[in-house]
Design an enzyme around this catalytic site. Sequence first.
Site, PDB file in Angstrom:
ATOM      1  N   HIS A  83      -8.246   1.745   2.180  1.00  0.00           N
ATOM      2  CA  HIS A  83      -7.471   2.735   1.423  1.00  0.00           C
ATOM      3  C   HIS A  83      -7.974   2.815  -0.010  1.00  0.00           C
ATOM      4  O   HIS A  83      -8.323   1.794  -0.606  1.00  0.00           O
ATOM      5  CB  HIS A  83      -5.982   2.415   1.458  1.00  0.00           C
ATOM      6  CG  HIS A  83      -5.607   1.166   0.706  1.00  0.00           C
ATOM      7  ND1 HIS A  83      -5.040   1.203  -0.547  1.00  0.00           N
ATOM      8  CD2 HIS A  83      -5.747  -0.132   1.013  1.00  0.00           C
ATOM      9  CE1 HIS A  83      -4.841  -0.043  -0.963  1.00  0.00           C
ATOM     10  NE2 HIS A  83      -5.254  -0.870  -0.038  1.00  0.00           N
TER      11      HIS A  83
ATOM     12  N   CYS B 214      -5.508  -3.147   5.435  1.00  0.00           N
ATOM     13  CA  CYS B 214      -5.222  -3.933   4.232  1.00  0.00           C
ATOM     14  C   CYS B 214      -3.751  -4.378   4.235  1.00  0.00           C
ATOM     15  O   CYS B 214      -2.885  -3.682   4.756  1.00  0.00           O
ATOM     16  CB  CYS B 214      -5.509  -3.106   2.979  1.00  0.00           C
ATOM     17  SG  CYS B 214      -5.246  -4.029   1.435  1.00  0.00           S
TER      18      CYS B 214
ATOM     19  N   ARG C 268       1.813  -0.530   0.772  1.00  0.00           N
ATOM     20  CA  ARG C 268       1.883   0.933   0.840  1.00  0.00           C
ATOM     21  C   ARG C 268       1.117   1.496   2.029  1.00  0.00           C
ATOM     22  O   ARG C 268       1.058   2.714   2.219  1.00  0.00           O
ATOM     23  CB  ARG C 268       1.347   1.538  -0.460  1.00  0.00           C
ATOM     24  CG  ARG C 268       2.148   1.132  -1.687  1.00  0.00           C
ATOM     25  CD  ARG C 268       1.388   1.416  -2.965  1.00  0.00           C
ATOM     26  NE  ARG C 268       0.152   0.617  -3.055  1.00  0.00           N
ATOM     27  CZ  ARG C 268      -0.710   0.689  -4.057  1.00  0.00           C
ATOM     28  NH1 ARG C 268      -0.484   1.528  -5.043  1.00  0.00           N
ATOM     29  NH2 ARG C 268      -1.786  -0.067  -4.064  1.00  0.00           N
TER      30      ARG C 268
ATOM     31  N   ASP D 235      -1.849  -4.361   1.820  1.00  0.00           N
ATOM     32  CA  ASP D 235      -1.119  -3.553   0.837  1.00  0.00           C
ATOM     33  C   ASP D 235       0.173  -2.977   1.436  1.00  0.00           C
ATOM     34  O   ASP D 235       0.149  -2.351   2.495  1.00  0.00           O
ATOM     35  CB  ASP D 235      -2.032  -2.404   0.356  1.00  0.00           C
ATOM     36  CG  ASP D 235      -1.487  -1.718  -0.884  1.00  0.00           C
ATOM     37  OD1 ASP D 235      -0.339  -1.225  -0.848  1.00  0.00           O
ATOM     38  OD2 ASP D 235      -2.213  -1.663  -1.893  1.00  0.00           O
TER      39      ASP D 235
ATOM     40  N   CYS E 154      -7.442   0.382  -3.561  1.00  0.00           N
ATOM     41  CA  CYS E 154      -7.257  -0.972  -3.023  1.00  0.00           C
ATOM     42  C   CYS E 154      -7.472  -2.027  -4.117  1.00  0.00           C
ATOM     43  O   CYS E 154      -8.556  -2.114  -4.700  1.00  0.00           O
ATOM     44  CB  CYS E 154      -8.224  -1.204  -1.867  1.00  0.00           C
ATOM     45  SG  CYS E 154      -7.997  -2.809  -1.074  1.00  0.00           S
TER      46      CYS E 154
HETATM   47 CO    CO Z   1      -5.836  -2.788  -0.297  1.00  0.00          CO
END
Ligand code: CO
Length: 188
Positions: free
Chosen positions: A98, A42, A46, A44, A101
């Site tokens: 994750h 992803c 993080r 993302d 998400c």
């Molecule tokens: Co995500």
Amino acid sequence: MEIIEKIFLENKAWANGKVQFDKLYFEKLSLMQEPDFLWIGCSDSRVPANVITNTEPGEMFVHRNIANVVDINDINLMSVVQYAVEYLKVKHIIVCGHYGCGGIKAALTNNSFGNMDVWLNKIKEIAKQHDIELALCKSEEEKAKKMVEFNVIAGVEKLKTVEIIKNSTIRLHGWVYDLHDGILNKLV
Ligand code: CO
């Protein structure tokens, strides 16, 4: 100092650190890349692939998109897969989702997110295939967690149908990363 300038300072500090440790670090790295892994994760911020796996430049070929969607009609992803398999000869392909998400959570709502809806529809299609299991979930949080897992498993299943992967010894993996403890968990 502007926040963007800090990136250049940090980059210089990082590069200097590498050279101090090994004078030829960048020269060696520039000659070739032989990563064993293709990571599909992803976007993302993080969940940075190299950071959470403690891998160095050169060790992991990476593709990231919102909610680590594997769509075999996605020319971007499929070009990455082809290059990784045919030229880099990776040994493992990892689809990593994750918990928490945002893309998955958005796809579970009926809200419109403009242009992103086309992308989220790919996740909605997977959700439809699991509507009974998702309806049994006791909370929205549980539903989102389940959907993160279904999405990863669906991604691995789709990769199994790709001809160049079928004809190889590449191993496929489906993992989930937990934002709360920083730990990767194997699904498939
Ligand atoms: Co995500």
